[in-house]
Write an enzyme that holds these catalytic residues in place. Structure first.
Site, PDB file in Angstrom:
ATOM      1  CE1 TYR A   1      12.321   3.228 -10.220  1.00 45.09           C
ATOM      2  CE2 TYR A   1      14.308   2.424  -9.062  1.00 45.09           C
ATOM      3  CZ  TYR A   1      13.403   3.533  -9.034  1.00 45.09           C
ATOM      4  OH  TYR A   1      13.189   4.363  -7.999  1.00 45.09           O
ATOM      5  CB  CYS A   2      11.534   5.195 -15.213  1.00 48.46           C
ATOM      6  SG  CYS A   2       9.888   5.787 -15.724  1.00 48.46           S
TER       7      CYS A   2
ATOM      8  CG  ASP B   1       0.347   4.686 -14.790  1.00 48.26           C
ATOM      9  OD1 ASP B   1       0.980   4.521 -14.040  1.00 48.26           O
ATOM     10  OD2 ASP B   1       0.698   5.655 -15.595  1.00 48.26           O
TER      11      ASP B   1
ATOM     12  CB  CYS C   1      -3.756 -19.416  -3.241  1.00 45.64           C
ATOM     13  SG  CYS C   1      -2.295 -18.656  -2.188  1.00 45.64           S
TER      14      CYS C   1
END
Length: 383
Positions: free
Chosen positions: A24-25, A278, A322
């Site tokens: 899943y990286c 990132d 919300c």
């Protein structure tokens, strides 16, 4: 807001290179940004420019360096010894540096553990719970299990007096066994635990089979929270829970995913390239290079300010009204690819899960906030 205060930088000393091949990286694919002949090692002149310019742009008196990857320990201890020398060289009198290393833990040995302890590194280590769950996705490039090596590194750090934070992903498999995951970390004596939901996009615009569903995430967080608040408030700190408590107490969120705007955390690749985040290391979000550009100006640039404010400015109407918006703030922009019930784009894929958890836990956070205002220990809520 972006461009008006301190910022953080996540540095990648070996870029997207890693000794593991986690399914899943989100970062291994960043090799596509570089030539096929790339060595993926931060050159000495880039390291020096990064440290000098980041210290120069920091308000002080404490400067925090975050080392990430890929797998940063592939750079070796000599790289980090040089980084510490440069920090001391460029640090103004009276200032201090903190170093944080995020690692998969598999390459840690006695030498590494002693080095990190000697230089007071804070260490984050990635573990997806017990081996039966961890080894499903976190395998090395020869398709071997990694859990035993990770746990060995974890224990070596403990033996040197370094108490690592643990990052655990909430993926399709761990989400199905919340108490097994959570109690595993209690048994290991983990003091600080962070949960990171896996949302992996596929070329057709969907999500991979490894990703957690919104419903599974909500169930996972509610189940762990109920266990924690009944029995374990004094035993373990769970980052997302404590961040919610801060928001309920009227404090600004520390986590970028829970903040009104983002853009406070830049990424620096091994070649000195600076990116907005990132999770947005791509050609669109390239800001400049540490060798030739001033950090402060990149942080305050029109592009970065726009990147940060877009998180709030592009919220769908349903998010602005919300009942738990103060906790969520739309979540991470990388996951905002869903469409609201009224057809507006920009809804977080995990919206239903977050809403379930925040609505479930909010009354308890409010009660805990009241405890802190009356100087009562948070653990008294367990009564």
């Amino acid at each position: 807001m972006t461009g008006t205060g301190p910022f953080t930088v996540i540095a990648k000393p070996v870029g997207p290179v890693c000794n593991l091949a986690c399914q899943y990286c989100y970062y291994l694919g960043k090799t596509e940004l570089f030539p096929s002949t790339e060595r993926y090692r931060m050159r000495p002149e880039v390291l020096e420019a990064y440290i000098a310019r980041f210290i120069e742009a920091s308000p002080g008196p404490t400067v925090s360096f975050v080392w990430h990857g890929g797998e940063p320990t592939l750079a070796g201890t000599d790289f980090f010894r040089r980084a510490i020398e440069l920090q001391r060289q460029y640090l103004p009198k009276g200032w201090t540096c903190l170093n944080n290393l995020q690692t998969n833990g598999t390459l840690l040995d006695e030498k590494w553990a002693a080095f990190l302890a000697e230089h007071n590194f804070a260490v984050g280590i990635s573990i997806d719970g017990p081996a039966v769950l961890h080894d499903i996705h976190r395998r090395d490039r020869r398709d071997r299990d990694s859990h035993a090596r990770v746990l060995r590194g974890f224990h070596l750090l403990r033996a040197q007096g370094v108490d690592p934070d643990v990052l655990c992903t909430v993926n399709a498999n761990t989400a199905a066994r919340p108490l097994d995951v959570y109690r595993y970390f209690l048994d290991e004596g983990v003091q600080w635990l962070q949960f990171l939901p896996v949302v992996q996009r596929t070329p057709d615009g969907g999500v991979s089979e490894h990703s957690v569903t919104p419903e599974a995430l909500g169930s996972f967080l509610c189940t762990v929270f109920d266990e924690w608040i009944r029995y374990d408030v004094k035993r373990i700190m769970v980052q997302s829970f404590l961040e919610c408590l801060g928001v309920a107490s009227g404090k600004p969120a520390n986590l970028c995913v829970m903040s009104e705007s983002c853009g406070q955390i830049l990424a620096v690749e091994h070649d000195g390239g600076v990116y907005s985040c990132d999770h947005f290391v791509d050609t669109t979000h390239y800001l400049g290079n540490v060798v030739t550009h001033d950090f402060g100006r990149l942080f305050e640039s029109t592009e970065q300010v726009a990147f940060g404010t877009a998180k709030h400015d592009l919220l769908p109407t349903c998010c602005t009204t919300c009942s738990v918006a103060s906790f969520c703030q739309g979540g991470c922009p990388k996951d905002r690819f869903a469409v609201s019930g009224t057809g507006e784009p920009g809804l977080n894929y995990l919206c239903n899960g977050y809403q379930t958890f925040y609505e479930h836990a909010a009354p308890y956070f409010q009660r805990m906030a009241t405890l802190t205002m009356t100087d009562r220990p948070l653990s008294s809520i367990m009564e």
